[in-house]
Design a protein around this motif. Structure first.
Motif, PDB file in Angstrom:
ATOM      1  N   ALA A  29      21.790 -23.599 -37.662  1.00  0.00           N
ATOM      2  CA  ALA A  29      20.566 -22.699 -37.951  1.00  0.00           C
ATOM      3  C   ALA A  29      19.777 -23.103 -37.001  1.00  0.00           C
ATOM      4  N   PHE A  30      19.540 -23.987 -36.052  1.00  0.00           N
ATOM      5  CA  PHE A  30      18.644 -23.927 -35.628  1.00  0.00           C
ATOM      6  C   PHE A  30      18.817 -23.316 -34.366  1.00  0.00           C
ATOM      7  N   THR A  31      20.437 -22.975 -33.650  1.00  0.00           N
ATOM      8  CA  THR A  31      20.617 -23.251 -32.269  1.00  0.00           C
ATOM      9  C   THR A  31      21.451 -21.374 -32.402  1.00  0.00           C
ATOM     10  N   HIS A  32      21.853 -20.675 -33.535  1.00  0.00           N
ATOM     11  CA  HIS A  32      22.969 -19.482 -33.116  1.00  0.00           C
ATOM     12  C   HIS A  32      21.700 -18.855 -32.675  1.00  0.00           C
ATOM     13  N   GLY A  33      20.819 -18.052 -32.717  1.00  0.00           N
ATOM     14  CA  GLY A  33      19.556 -16.930 -32.269  1.00  0.00           C
ATOM     15  C   GLY A  33      20.169 -16.922 -31.122  1.00  0.00           C
ATOM     16  N   LYS A  34      19.788 -18.425 -30.665  1.00  0.00           N
ATOM     17  CA  LYS A  34      20.113 -18.127 -28.616  1.00  0.00           C
ATOM     18  C   LYS A  34      20.978 -18.147 -28.055  1.00  0.00           C
ATOM     19  N   THR A  35      21.723 -18.745 -28.880  1.00  0.00           N
ATOM     20  CA  THR A  35      23.817 -18.123 -28.261  1.00  0.00           C
ATOM     21  C   THR A  35      23.883 -17.030 -28.928  1.00  0.00           C
ATOM     22  N   THR A  42      13.322 -21.373 -37.048  1.00  0.00           N
ATOM     23  CA  THR A  42      12.706 -21.816 -35.995  1.00  0.00           C
ATOM     24  C   THR A  42      11.507 -21.637 -35.567  1.00  0.00           C
ATOM     25  N   ILE A  43      10.682 -22.080 -34.817  1.00  0.00           N
ATOM     26  CA  ILE A  43       9.353 -22.248 -35.434  1.00  0.00           C
ATOM     27  C   ILE A  43       8.535 -20.662 -34.482  1.00  0.00           C
ATOM     28  N   THR A  44       8.898 -20.580 -33.458  1.00  0.00           N
ATOM     29  CA  THR A  44       8.252 -19.423 -32.969  1.00  0.00           C
ATOM     30  C   THR A  44       8.766 -17.760 -33.836  1.00  0.00           C
ATOM     31  N   PRO A  45       7.494 -16.930 -33.732  1.00  0.00           N
ATOM     32  CA  PRO A  45       7.451 -16.036 -34.923  1.00  0.00           C
ATOM     33  C   PRO A  45       8.061 -14.734 -34.334  1.00  0.00           C
TER      34      PRO A  45
END
Ligand SMILES: [Fe+2]
Ligand SMILES: [Fe+2]
Length: 139
Positions: A63-69, A96-99
């Motif tokens: 949930a936290f990493t797949h955006g970057k991937t 993820t913290i950054t909007p």
């Protein structure tokens, strides 16, 4: 994307097309001035992480990493602009913290949440029916 399940029994491809369609519908309904091409491209690529979540071969919590991937994969395979990059990278806000930075990113973030919630709910419903049917067969 067509081989990997995303939510319930929905594939990543099906989910991404739904998110793109819903994003477009939201933008049109509220007559928002957006870059439609980037909105659709970003929505289609927002979950371009290209691994099976159940394999556990990826690092970090999905949930936290797949955006970057997904951004890294999209940059390898396509030329993406700043809006599309932000859509993909920020679609898991507020997990993820950054909007998100752009209107297009906020729209995809909303469309993704709505689609994922529906897919989870339908997947759960199907599971319950499967369990009921198995109980009936046993009786
Ligand atoms: Fe996602
Ligand atoms: Fe998604």
């Amino acid at each position: 994307m067509d081989k990997v399940l995303q939510h319930g029994r929905t594939t990543v491809l099906e989910h991404s097309v739904k998110v793109a369609y819903l994003s477009l519908a939201i933008a049109r309904k509220y007559k928002l001035k957006v870059n439609y091409k980037s909105l659709i491209r970003g929505a289609l690529l927002h979950d371009y992480f290209l691994y099976n979540r159940k394999d556990n071969t990826h690092e970090g919590f999905h949930a936290f990493t797949h955006g970057k991937t997904a951004v890294n994969n999209a940059k390898k395979d396509y030329e993406i602009n700043k809006i599309e990059e932000d859509i993909i990278l920020r679609h898991m806000f507020p997990l993820t913290i950054t909007p998100p930075k752009y209107k297009e990113s906020w729209i995809v973030c909303l469309a993704d949440t709505l689609s994922a919630t529906k897919e989870f709910a339908l997947g759960g419903k199907e599971k319950i029916f499967t369990i009921f049917n198995r109980i009936k067969e046993v009786q």
